[in-house]
Design a protein around this motif. Structure first.
Motif, PDB file in Angstrom:
ATOM      1  N   LEU A   1       4.116  55.890 -22.738  1.00  0.00           N
ATOM      2  CA  LEU A   1       3.395  54.611 -22.795  1.00  0.00           C
ATOM      3  C   LEU A   1       2.327  54.561 -21.699  1.00  0.00           C
TER       4      LEU A   1
ATOM      5  N   LEU B   1       2.442  39.944 -35.543  1.00  0.00           N
ATOM      6  CA  LEU B   1       1.272  40.667 -36.051  1.00  0.00           C
ATOM      7  C   LEU B   1       1.336  42.126 -35.573  1.00  0.00           C
TER       8      LEU B   1
ATOM      9  N   THR C   1       3.586  38.305 -21.880  1.00  0.00           N
ATOM     10  CA  THR C   1       3.320  37.782 -23.229  1.00  0.00           C
ATOM     11  C   THR C   1       4.567  37.073 -23.741  1.00  0.00           C
TER      12      THR C   1
HETATM   13  N1  LIG Z   1       2.554  37.092 -33.200  1.00  0.00           N
HETATM   14  C1  LIG Z   1       2.115  37.936 -32.240  1.00  0.00           C
HETATM   15  N2  LIG Z   1       1.881  39.213 -32.537  1.00  0.00           N
HETATM   16  C2  LIG Z   1       1.436  40.051 -31.565  1.00  0.00           C
HETATM   17  C3  LIG Z   1       1.266  39.591 -30.239  1.00  0.00           C
HETATM   18  C4  LIG Z   1       1.505  38.232 -29.968  1.00  0.00           C
HETATM   19  O1  LIG Z   1       1.332  37.726 -28.821  1.00  0.00           O
HETATM   20  N3  LIG Z   1       1.952  37.443 -30.989  1.00  0.00           N
HETATM   21  N4  LIG Z   1       0.928  40.475 -29.229  1.00  0.00           N
HETATM   22  C5  LIG Z   1       1.000  41.896 -29.456  1.00  0.00           C
HETATM   23  C6  LIG Z   1       2.338  42.533 -29.204  1.00  0.00           C
HETATM   24  N5  LIG Z   1       3.266  41.854 -28.275  1.00  0.00           N
HETATM   25  C7  LIG Z   1       3.802  40.671 -28.650  1.00  0.00           C
HETATM   26  O2  LIG Z   1       4.146  40.417 -29.752  1.00  0.00           O
HETATM   27  C8  LIG Z   1       3.800  42.494 -27.129  1.00  0.00           C
HETATM   28  C9  LIG Z   1       3.389  43.737 -26.712  1.00  0.00           C
HETATM   29  C10 LIG Z   1       4.008  44.369 -25.618  1.00  0.00           C
HETATM   30  C11 LIG Z   1       5.027  43.744 -24.932  1.00  0.00           C
HETATM   31  C12 LIG Z   1       5.761  44.391 -23.811  1.00  0.00           C
HETATM   32  O3  LIG Z   1       6.568  43.752 -23.177  1.00  0.00           O
HETATM   33  N6  LIG Z   1       5.563  45.670 -23.558  1.00  0.00           N
HETATM   34  C13 LIG Z   1       6.357  46.379 -22.584  1.00  0.00           C
HETATM   35  C14 LIG Z   1       6.631  47.787 -23.096  1.00  0.00           C
HETATM   36  C15 LIG Z   1       7.406  47.763 -24.377  1.00  0.00           C
HETATM   37  C16 LIG Z   1       7.744  49.156 -24.893  1.00  0.00           C
HETATM   38  O4  LIG Z   1       8.567  49.811 -24.256  1.00  0.00           O
HETATM   39  O5  LIG Z   1       7.191  49.552 -25.933  1.00  0.00           O
HETATM   40  C17 LIG Z   1       5.635  46.402 -21.233  1.00  0.00           C
HETATM   41  O6  LIG Z   1       4.410  46.327 -21.204  1.00  0.00           O
HETATM   42  O7  LIG Z   1       6.348  46.514 -20.235  1.00  0.00           O
HETATM   43  C18 LIG Z   1       5.423  42.493 -25.335  1.00  0.00           C
HETATM   44  C19 LIG Z   1       4.814  41.881 -26.418  1.00  0.00           C
HETATM   45  C20 LIG Z   1       0.607  42.223 -30.894  1.00  0.00           C
HETATM   46  N7  LIG Z   1       1.227  41.352 -31.832  1.00  0.00           N
END
Ligand SMILES: Nc1nc2c(c(=O)[nH]1)N[C@@H](CN(C=O)c1ccc(C(=O)N[C@@H](CCC(=O)O)C(=O)O)cc1)CN2
Length: 283
Positions: free
Chosen positions: A239, A98, A266
């Motif tokens: 970020l 999503l 996540t």
């Molecule tokens: N089907 C889904 N869609 C979305 C979900 C979900 O759980 N299921 N959650 C969010 C986005 N998301 C997973 O999909 C998600 C967001 C961020 C991260 C993450 O590891 N971020 C890193 C930085 C990444 C970067 O450099 O941009 C961090 O925080 O260290 C993982 C998963 C919406 N959609």
């Protein structure tokens, strides 16, 4: 006060290593966990997250089946693909990234996923199960937050927890999970009066609003635990979370950074749910 930083990246690696062991046991029993990863369109952040999910599958030993569909894919074709994946015995979990393109009805798409393959925990059968305390998949970000609180020994019984944000993916489920651990939970949102007064009372604060650096150190109660679910870009394109990290250091006792806080959890919890899906005997 010294602020301890929660290392979500480290904990997520520990969880993935633990899952790797469980996958080896499953493979010995002839079960090869499989996750279908469906991405529709060109959202650049989604591409990064999906890429990281596929890498996590590789780490854990889960086979990922990738479906990258063009933006103009019809809703009907996506629903057909999901029906096919529902019937595929090699696919234990289905993840539809999503957000979906605007011409698609997200709820209709999620409702088409078989609940026992809904490793995102978004299907009403799973969100309803969470509400009444029945078994089911818990959505990955809230599950990851609970795991961080557990692994950092944060006691929740009787604690005042304030959740800022009421999304279906984070705000609502994390409120229920905190309640399940006997916390007193206040849900705040854009229409909440005196938001600052609510935040000031929090022993544990969870912020998931999507507004860069909205919560600042002066709003916090001394010694509180701060969980930042935000994923934003600041004025320099860097970020950042929904919490202004720098101003909270020295006031919070424990705090997640962005990046390397909740985000990696996540993905770890998605892997956890996928292994659970593969372990299920009855459908
Ligand atoms: N089907 C889904 N869609 C979305 C979900 C979900 O759980 N299921 N959650 C969010 C986005 N998301 C997973 O999909 C998600 C967001 C961020 C991260 C993450 O590891 N971020 C890193 C930085 C990444 C970067 O450099 O941009 C961090 O925080 O260290 C993982 C998963 C919406 N959609």
């Amino acid at each position: 006060m010294e602020t301890k930083i929660i290392d979500g990246a480290l904990i997520s690696t520990q969880i993935k290593d633990e899952l790797k062991e469980q996958v080896l046991v499953l493979q010995d029993q002839g079960i090869y966990p499989g996750l279908a990863v469906v991405l529709v369109g060109e959202n650049s952040a989604s591409k990064v997250y999906v890429g990281n999910k596929k890498k996590a599958c590789e780490h854990v030993g889960i086979k990922s089946f990738s479906y990258e569909l063009p933006e103009e894919t019809s809703e009907e074709s996506l629903l057909e693909l999901i029906e096919t994946l529902n019937a595929d015995e090699n696919v234990h979990g289905i993840l539809v990234q999503l957000p979906l393109p605007r011409h698609m009805d997200e709820q209709k798409v999620i409702a088409t996923i078989a609940p026992y393959k809904d490793v995102d925990g978004f299907h009403v059968a799973n969100t309803g199960a969470l509400l009444v305390g029945a078994p089911g998949f818990v959505s990955c970000t809230p599950a990851g937050i609970m795991e961080l609180l557990k692994r950092y020994d944060v006691a929740l019984t009787g604690k005042k927890c304030v959740v800022v944000g009421r999304s279906n993916i984070v705000g609502k489920p994390i409120s229920l999970l905190l309640l399940r651990e006997n916390a007193t939970v206040t849900m705040c949102h854009s229409k909440t009066k005196n938001l600052q007064e609510e935040i000031k009372q929090a022993d544990v604060l969870v912020v998931a609003v999507g507004v860069a650096k909205m919560v600042t150190g002066d709003m916090l109660k001394e010694g509180c635990v701060v969980i930042d679910v935000g994923m934003n870009r600041d004025e320099n394109g860097k970020l950042c979370g929904d919490v202004d990290f720098a101003s909270c250091e020295g006031i919070a006792s424990l705090m997640t950074p962005v990046p390397r806080g909740v985000g990696p959890m996540t993905i770890a919890m998605l892997m956890h749910n996928c292994v659970q899906a593969a372990m299920r005997k009855e459908k």
